[in-house]
Design a protein around this motif. Structure first.
Motif, PDB file in Angstrom:
ATOM      1  N   ILE A  35      -6.882   6.583  -9.473  1.00 23.16           N
ATOM      2  CA  ILE A  35      -5.970   5.917  -8.554  1.00 23.16           C
ATOM      3  C   ILE A  35      -6.838   5.042  -7.667  1.00 23.16           C
ATOM      4  CG2 ILE A  35      -4.315   6.208  -6.679  1.00 23.16           C
ATOM      5  CD1 ILE A  35      -3.678   8.997  -7.893  1.00 23.16           C
ATOM      6  N   VAL A  36      -6.528   3.760  -7.624  1.00 21.66           N
ATOM      7  CA  VAL A  36      -7.352   2.809  -6.882  1.00 21.66           C
ATOM      8  C   VAL A  36      -6.451   2.007  -5.951  1.00 21.66           C
ATOM      9  CG1 VAL A  36      -9.010   0.916  -7.030  1.00 21.66           C
ATOM     10  CG2 VAL A  36      -8.915   2.635  -8.865  1.00 21.66           C
ATOM     11  N   ILE A  37      -6.819   1.981  -4.674  1.00 18.90           N
ATOM     12  CA  ILE A  37      -6.090   1.222  -3.664  1.00 18.90           C
ATOM     13  C   ILE A  37      -7.049   0.196  -3.082  1.00 18.90           C
ATOM     14  CG2 ILE A  37      -4.799   1.378  -1.500  1.00 18.90           C
ATOM     15  CD1 ILE A  37      -4.921   4.583  -2.490  1.00 18.90           C
ATOM     16  N   SER A  38      -6.679  -1.068  -3.150  1.00 20.61           N
ATOM     17  CA  SER A  38      -7.581  -2.107  -2.648  1.00 20.61           C
ATOM     18  C   SER A  38      -6.791  -3.324  -2.198  1.00 20.61           C
ATOM     19  CB  SER A  38      -8.567  -2.524  -3.742  1.00 20.61           C
ATOM     20  OG  SER A  38      -9.344  -3.635  -3.305  1.00 20.61           O
ATOM     21  N   SER A  39      -7.249  -3.931  -1.123  1.00 22.12           N
ATOM     22  CA  SER A  39      -6.639  -5.184  -0.670  1.00 22.12           C
ATOM     23  C   SER A  39      -6.951  -6.317  -1.639  1.00 22.12           C
ATOM     24  CB  SER A  39      -7.110  -5.538   0.744  1.00 22.12           C
ATOM     25  OG  SER A  39      -8.499  -5.766   0.748  1.00 22.12           O
ATOM     26  N   GLU A  40      -7.974  -6.142  -2.466  1.00 25.96           N
ATOM     27  CA  GLU A  40      -8.311  -7.156  -3.483  1.00 25.96           C
ATOM     28  C   GLU A  40      -7.176  -7.341  -4.485  1.00 25.96           C
ATOM     29  OE1 GLU A  40     -11.215  -8.999  -3.835  1.00 25.96           O
ATOM     30  OE2 GLU A  40     -11.906  -8.208  -1.928  1.00 25.96           O
ATOM     31  N   PHE A  41      -6.266  -6.394  -4.557  1.00 30.88           N
ATOM     32  CA  PHE A  41      -5.152  -6.471  -5.501  1.00 30.88           C
ATOM     33  C   PHE A  41      -3.996  -7.323  -4.978  1.00 30.88           C
ATOM     34  CE2 PHE A  41      -6.435  -1.944  -6.952  1.00 30.88           C
ATOM     35  CZ  PHE A  41      -7.389  -2.457  -7.827  1.00 30.88           C
ATOM     36  N   GLU A  42      -4.040  -7.667  -3.683  1.00 30.86           N
ATOM     37  CA  GLU A  42      -2.941  -8.443  -3.087  1.00 30.86           C
ATOM     38  C   GLU A  42      -2.711  -9.721  -3.874  1.00 30.86           C
ATOM     39  OE1 GLU A  42      -0.979  -7.605  -0.608  1.00 30.86           O
ATOM     40  OE2 GLU A  42      -2.054  -5.936   0.314  1.00 30.86           O
ATOM     41  N   GLY A  43      -1.452  -9.974  -4.225  1.00 25.38           N
ATOM     42  CA  GLY A  43      -1.080 -11.206  -4.903  1.00 25.38           C
ATOM     43  C   GLY A  43      -1.405 -11.245  -6.382  1.00 25.38           C
ATOM     44  N   LYS A  44      -1.938 -10.154  -6.903  1.00 28.50           N
ATOM     45  CA  LYS A  44      -2.300 -10.111  -8.325  1.00 28.50           C
ATOM     46  C   LYS A  44      -1.299  -9.241  -9.090  1.00 28.50           C
ATOM     47  CE  LYS A  44      -7.153 -11.060  -7.636  1.00 28.50           C
ATOM     48  NZ  LYS A  44      -7.121 -11.337  -6.211  1.00 28.50           N
ATOM     49  N   THR A  45      -1.093  -9.594 -10.349  1.00 26.99           N
ATOM     50  CA  THR A  45      -0.214  -8.796 -11.192  1.00 26.99           C
ATOM     51  C   THR A  45      -0.852  -7.440 -11.471  1.00 26.99           C
ATOM     52  OG1 THR A  45      -1.207  -9.554 -13.261  1.00 26.99           O
ATOM     53  CG2 THR A  45       0.628 -10.872 -12.366  1.00 26.99           C
ATOM     54  N   ARG A  46      -0.037  -6.499 -11.895  1.00 25.38           N
ATOM     55  CA  ARG A  46      -0.541  -5.172 -12.248  1.00 25.38           C
ATOM     56  C   ARG A  46      -1.590  -5.278 -13.365  1.00 25.38           C
ATOM     57  NH1 ARG A  46       1.566  -0.065 -10.640  1.00 25.38           N
ATOM     58  NH2 ARG A  46       2.369  -1.549  -9.182  1.00 25.38           N
TER      59      ARG A  46
END
Length: 86
Positions: A35-46
């Motif tokens: 399970i990975v939580i990161s702000s780097e994922f903002e605006g990116k598709t799954r």
């Protein structure tokens, strides 16, 4: 074999702000869930989010130190909405 801590470190090296939880699903050390939580994922598709994590683990997956990886990715906002804890 790769340790859970090594997997976590590899992910954090790629995504420094990430909160990561890695567990061994079978006890054999090569079927993992992360399970990975990161702000780097903002605006990116799954798909892109997963590609970012797989990119961090590319060597371990290519060498089959990790045979299978169940992956869940979240932005901090999505994680908060899911009301989860790591």
């Amino acid at each position: 074999m790769i340790s859970l801590e090594q997997v976590e470190t590899m992910i954090k090296n790629q995504l420094p702000d990430a909160k990561v939880k890695v567990q061994d699903l079978t006890g054999g050390g090569d079927h993992l869930e992360a399970i990975v939580i990161s702000s780097e994922f903002e605006g990116k598709t799954r798909v892109k989010q997963h590609q970012m994590v797989y990119g961090a683990l590319q060597d371990a997956m290519a060498s089959e130190a990790i045979h299978a990886l169940a992956l869940k990715t979240y932005t901090p906002t999505a994680w908060e909405k899911a009301d989860q804890t790591v």
